[in-house]
Design a protein around this motif. Structure first.
Motif, short mmCIF file in Angstrom:
data_model
loop_
_atom_site.label_atom_id
_atom_site.label_comp_id
_atom_site.label_asym_id
_atom_site.label_seq_id
_atom_site.Cartn_x
_atom_site.Cartn_y
_atom_site.Cartn_z
N ILE A 1 -4.18 -0.49 -6.66
CA ILE A 1 -3.45 0.55 -5.95
C ILE A 1 -2.62 1.39 -6.91
O ILE A 1 -2.48 2.60 -6.75
N ILE B 1 0.84 -1.19 0.00
CA ILE B 1 0.00 0.00 0.00
C ILE B 1 0.88 1.24 0.00
O ILE B 1 1.90 1.28 0.68
N PRO B 2 0.50 2.24 -0.81
CA PRO B 2 1.18 3.52 -0.66
C PRO B 2 0.64 4.18 0.60
O PRO B 2 -0.58 4.28 0.77
N GLY C 1 -13.03 -6.17 -0.56
CA GLY C 1 -12.01 -7.19 -0.36
C GLY C 1 -10.82 -6.86 -1.22
O GLY C 1 -10.81 -5.84 -1.88
N SER C 2 -9.83 -7.72 -1.20
CA SER C 2 -8.66 -7.42 -2.01
C SER C 2 -9.03 -7.62 -3.48
O SER C 2 -9.98 -8.31 -3.82
N LEU D 1 -7.70 -4.04 8.91
CA LEU D 1 -8.15 -4.10 7.52
C LEU D 1 -7.22 -4.97 6.68
O LEU D 1 -7.13 -4.80 5.47
N VAL E 1 -5.40 2.00 2.17
CA VAL E 1 -4.92 3.24 1.56
C VAL E 1 -5.84 4.39 1.95
O VAL E 1 -5.39 5.47 2.33
N LEU E 2 -7.13 4.15 1.83
CA LEU E 2 -8.07 5.23 2.11
C LEU E 2 -8.04 5.59 3.58
O LEU E 2 -8.24 6.75 3.96
N LEU E 3 -7.77 4.61 4.43
CA LEU E 3 -7.64 4.90 5.86
C LEU E 3 -6.47 5.86 6.09
O LEU E 3 -6.60 6.85 6.83
N LEU F 1 -14.02 -1.55 -1.71
CA LEU F 1 -13.48 -1.78 -0.37
C LEU F 1 -13.81 -3.16 0.14
O LEU F 1 -13.40 -3.55 1.21
N ILE G 1 -14.57 3.68 6.70
CA ILE G 1 -13.72 2.63 6.14
C ILE G 1 -13.48 1.52 7.17
O ILE G 1 -13.46 0.35 6.85
N PHE H 1 -14.25 9.61 7.27
CA PHE H 1 -13.57 8.72 6.34
C PHE H 1 -13.05 7.48 7.06
O PHE H 1 -13.34 6.35 6.68
N VAL H 2 -12.29 7.74 8.13
CA VAL H 2 -11.69 6.63 8.88
C VAL H 2 -12.78 5.74 9.47
O VAL H 2 -12.72 4.51 9.41
N GLY I 1 -5.50 -7.32 4.29
CA GLY I 1 -6.02 -7.96 3.09
C GLY I 1 -6.89 -7.05 2.25
O GLY I 1 -7.14 -7.33 1.09
N LYS I 2 -7.39 -5.96 2.85
CA LYS I 2 -8.19 -5.03 2.06
C LYS I 2 -7.31 -3.82 1.76
O LYS I 2 -7.32 -2.83 2.49
N GLU I 3 -6.56 -3.93 0.68
CA GLU I 3 -5.53 -2.92 0.44
C GLU I 3 -6.12 -1.53 0.20
O GLU I 3 -5.61 -0.54 0.69
N LEU I 4 -7.21 -1.52 -0.56
CA LEU I 4 -7.78 -0.22 -0.89
C LEU I 4 -8.29 0.48 0.36
O LEU I 4 -8.11 1.68 0.54
N ALA I 5 -8.92 -0.29 1.23
CA ALA I 5 -9.42 0.28 2.48
C ALA I 5 -8.27 0.83 3.31
O ALA I 5 -8.37 1.89 3.92
#
Lengths: 288, 369
Positions: free
Chosen positions: B110, A34-35, B343-344, A88, A96-98, B341, B293, B289-290, A90-94
């Motif tokens: 990503i 993740i970035p 899952g992967s 989170l 990142v957004l976090l 969001l 998510i 946001f946090v 395994g949920k990479e997008l989540a």
């Protein structure tokens, strides 16, 4: 000629700062995939910690302030990884957004605590002079920043390439599930690398403060630079981060001096080239 | 939540409510807020095409929105008529979208997010730093709103109705898109990119067209924003703006027709309510946001239902063993990704960065001609 040389020295110093910032960013990205969009916030928050410690009321020495700020940020970064990102997994997008949401919180809190005025600490007394060589004048502090970056790069290289911990990190970057199978506790590595990256960013923030000063929005100025460095150099590659940092350091400084209006666009050109010609980055491992 | 599955009476009631807003709201300030909800709903619907249907989360969309607004504002300032300026804005946004798409679609997941973020920041840099062109932080003013077909949009109610018409057009376009083969194939590229390639679809082209479709509605939303405020500044292209619109999409529920609309209403209203009491909107935005998510990644409405159900089971009926929350979140991931969001990504992680896009452009050997 003198102008160009000064610009070159500034570029190398800025490249050194960028390396301190993006080395951790690149390792986190390489390992956790993740970035970390909070990385600019770590840089800014670390710088604010540093200037606060250097206030006369606290009176810490510059280097102690830089180290303490790095240590504090390592704890904060580790806690964020352990208690927020881990939930989170395994949920990479989540994830990142976090980190993006957290970066907003940090930037607004900083604005609240340290107000909108820029802070610029003096560089340490022993490095305030200049070096004269061949009729040219180089500010000593910028040379010191370059030296620090080189020392950190060497230390990171030794750690990643020559130690057991580094071998585990490399294994995690290459294939995290496989590393887990052979008994490496990848989740602990995540926390460690995240804390290390945060500490390096905070340290860079303090070291950069006498040059860049600290101001609201410093985080969103630095984050895209780290992103571009990593896109350029390839994720998870320290050599890539080093080369990318200096390329971007030069482009940014020369761009600012020659075409101040378009400094950002000039930065984006090498990224464009790399994306088109070598999407995995200059030193990244290609997807098999 | 397709329009066809919603009871007809509800659709009529919602339409009536929307059409009578200026009558029952009264105060022109609140009518203006309603206009903003609708224009941000158009923006959120545009982003939903990518973030929801295509599974490609963009953090550079505010840049597209801003390109449209700035192009129109600068053309108007240069003395062009409204129609030309609007056409120019749409064209400029489409061209920018195409450039964004060509670069960002080198990757998925990503990588896509990172590239769009960097591109969006580049546009922000232009808006903020290129002072000779964009007037920097001071922004650009326009003299007046346009008067399409001779109808003045100067008042809040007339502007509201114009925005409503555009919003309904956008919604109709999204509904048509949702039901079209194109919409289905786009969802296919999200869920099973490789299978779509094997079936002979050009995954890259489908994503590219989706990006342009999204960019078009971004430009429309950007124009509405410019006409609404009669002013545009670099703030609209900042990362915060991209995050805000993404929050609208996520909070309402991705890949649904009405989710982004609900999300736009929630975020805009919250922004106005919060701003009335505290100055720290960014802090609140970050916290929401946090929270969303971490606790309800499937969106506010389904998330609230799930957490309410959990609370009822937990506190009013049979106590379950610990860890029920995690279990509650699982089915989403099991039935395949319904949102970005959930899952992967379906691709293996080492292909997130670039490899996949290249792959999918080659027609697979077994594909039918």
């Amino acid at each position: 000629m003198t102008l160009w040389l000064t610009l070159a020295v500034n570029s190398i110093a800025f490249g050194g700062l960028l390396f301190l910032l993006s080395a951790g960013f690149s390792l986190i990205f390489g390992l956790m995939r993740i970035p970390n969009l909070m990385h600019g916030s770590f840089f800014m928050l670390g710088a604010y910690f540093g200037v606060t410690l250097m206030l006369p009321a606290v009176g810490a020495n510059f280097w102690i302030a830089a180290l303490a700020s790095g240590l504090a940020m390592a704890l904060i970064g580790g806690a964020i990884e352990r208690f927020l990102l881990r939930r989170l997994a395994g949920k990479e997008l989540a994830q990142v957004l976090l980190t993006l949401g957290l970066s907003f919180i940090v930037s607004d809190l900083c604005l609240m605590i340290w107000t909108g005025d820029p802070w610029q600490p003096a560089s340490p007394a022993e490095l305030r002079g200049v070096v004269r060589a061949g009729g040219m004048i180089f500010p000593l502090y910028r040379l010191a920043v370059v030296a620090i970056a080189i020392v950190v790069a060497a230390a990171l290289w030794v750690m990643v390439d020559w130690t057991r911990l580094g071998a585990m990190i490399r294994a995690g970057v290459d294939d995290a599930p496989m590393a887990r199978v052979v008994g490496i506790r990848v989740s602990r590595l995540f926390t460690l690398v995240f804390a290390l990256g945060a500490a390096l960013a905070a340290f860079a923030g303090v070291v950069g403060a006498p040059i860049l000063s600290v101001y609201p929005g410093l985080d969103s100025d630095m984050l895209p630079l780290a992103l571009i460095v990593v896109i350029l150099g390839g994720t998870g590659s320290l050599l890539g981060a080093l080369v990318g940092s200096f390329v971007i350091g030069f482009l940014y400084n020369f761009g600012q001096a020659q075409f101040p209006d378009l400094a950002y666009v000039i930065l984006f050109l090498p990224m464009l080239l790399v994306l088109v010609l070598r999407p995995q980055g200059l030193f990244g491992k290609g997807a098999s | 939540m397709k329009a066809s599955s919603t009871p007809r009476a509800a659709v009529v009631a919602a339409l009536l409510a929307l059409m009578t807003v200026p009558l029952w709201v009264g105060n022109s300030y609140y009518v203006d807020v309603a206009s903003q909800i609708l224009l941000f709903a158009v923006f959120a619907l545009a982003l939903n095409v990518l973030a929801g249907y295509a599974g490609l989360v963009s953090l550079g969309h505010a840049g597209l929105f801003a390109i449209s607004g700035y192009t129109a504002a600068l053309m108007l300032q240069a003395g062009f008529p409204h129609a030309t300026a609007a056409a120019g804005a749409v064209l400029a946004t489409l061209v920018t979208s195409a450039v964004f798409a060509v670069l960002a679609l080198r990757a998925t997941g990503i990588g896509f997010l990172m590239i769009t973020l960097a591109l969006g920041q580049t546009l922000w840099g232009i808006a903020y730093r290129w002072v000779n062109l964009t007037n920097g932080d001071n922004g650009v003013n326009i003299a007046a709103r346009p008067a399409p077909f001779g109808i003045s949009l100067a008042g809040a109610p007339s502007f509201y109705y114009a925005t409503l018409v555009v919003f309904l057009l956008a919604l109709a376009a999204m509904a048509a898109f949702d039901r079209s083969p194109f919409g289905a194939s786009l969802r296919g590229t999200r869920d099973q990119a490789r299978r779509m390639t094997a079936l002979g679809y050009n995954v890259w082209l489908i994503r590219f067209l989706a990006f342009l479709f999204s960019g078009f509605w971004c430009s429309v939303a950007g124009l509405l924003y410019l006409y609404n405020k009669q002013f545009i500044s670099p703030q609209v292209s900042a990362l915060q703006a991209s995050a805000e619109v993404l929050l609208m999409v996520i909070s309402g529920g991705t890949a649904t027709l009405l989710g982004p609309v609900a999300g736009a209403a929630i975020v805009v209203i919250m922004k106005y309510v919060v701003s009335a009491y505290v100055v720290r909107w960014n802090l609140v935005l970050g916290v929401i946001f946090v929270a969303i998510i971490s606790f309800m990644p499937e969106g506010l409405v389904p998330g609230s239902v799930r957490i309410w159900g959990f609370a009822r089971r937990r506190f009013f009926a049979l106590p379950r063993r610990r860890g029920t929350v995690r279990e509650g979140a699982q089915p989403q991931a099991r039935c395949g990704p319904t949102g970005p969001l959930a899952g992967s990504a379906p691709q293996p992680p080492d292909q997130v960065w670039g490899g996949e896009g290249k792959d999918s452009r080659k027609p697979s050997p077994g594909a039918p001609p």
